[in-house]
Design a protein around this motif. Structure first.
Motif, PDB file in Angstrom:
ATOM      1  N   SER A  16     -18.142 -30.438   3.604  1.00  0.00           N
ATOM      2  CA  SER A  16     -17.248 -29.921   4.378  1.00  0.00           C
ATOM      3  C   SER A  16     -16.818 -28.408   3.903  1.00  0.00           C
ATOM      4  O   SER A  16     -16.988 -28.331   2.503  1.00  0.00           O
ATOM      5  N   ARG A  66     -16.563 -32.000  15.125  1.00  0.00           N
ATOM      6  CA  ARG A  66     -16.980 -31.805  13.613  1.00  0.00           C
ATOM      7  C   ARG A  66     -15.970 -30.445  13.148  1.00  0.00           C
ATOM      8  O   ARG A  66     -15.895 -30.680  11.959  1.00  0.00           O
ATOM      9  N   GLN A  81     -11.698 -25.634   9.955  1.00  0.00           N
ATOM     10  CA  GLN A  81     -11.956 -26.604   9.274  1.00  0.00           C
ATOM     11  C   GLN A  81     -13.493 -27.001   9.530  1.00  0.00           C
ATOM     12  O   GLN A  81     -13.714 -27.536  11.012  1.00  0.00           O
ATOM     13  N   ASN A  83     -16.565 -30.083   9.104  1.00  0.00           N
ATOM     14  CA  ASN A  83     -16.806 -31.243   8.578  1.00  0.00           C
ATOM     15  C   ASN A  83     -18.186 -31.585   9.174  1.00  0.00           C
ATOM     16  O   ASN A  83     -18.639 -31.192   9.989  1.00  0.00           O
TER      17      ASN A  83
END
Length: 120
Positions: A16, A66, A81, A83
């Motif tokens: 991440s 994601r 963000q 991930n």
């Protein structure tokens, strides 16, 4: 107008990262914002967009589920963000201000970009 991205780096697949984009020189809260990426040898690819209030978000199919876009109007900052990163997410990531709202793929201002590399 200035857009300054940060937070990129090298990460292993499945990892991440959180990108930030510090905005200045305009009323950040009044503009929809986007993230756009460009992989080596390819054209720009729209990744995600968010409306002025942050209540509406949009994602490319390739990152849906994601990535999460958000904004903090008190800090004049846009976030992404990321991930479950994949090698195909490797690219230079830009924050950009669309000319005519979240659905527009033309931008009047771009940051300098932050490199994301996903590799084992």
């Amino acid at each position: 107008v200035q857009l300054v991205e940060s937070g990129g780096g090298m990460v292993q697949p499945g990892g991440s990262l959180r990108l930030s984009c510090a905005a200045s020189g305009f009323t950040f809260s009044s503009y929809d914002m986007s993230w756009v990426r460009q992989a080596p040898g390819k054209g720009p690819e729209w990744v995600s967009a968010i409306n002025t209030g942050g209540g509406s978000t949009y994602y490319a199919d390739s990152v849906k589920g994601r990535f999460t876009i958000s904004r903090d109007t008190a800090k004049n900052t846009l976030y992404l963000q990321m991930n479950s990163l994949k090698p195909e997410d490797t690219a230079l990531y830009y924050c950009a201000r669309p000319k005519a709202g979240v659905s527009d793929d033309e931008y009047d201002y771009w940051g300098q970009g932050t490199q994301v590399t996903v590799s084992s």
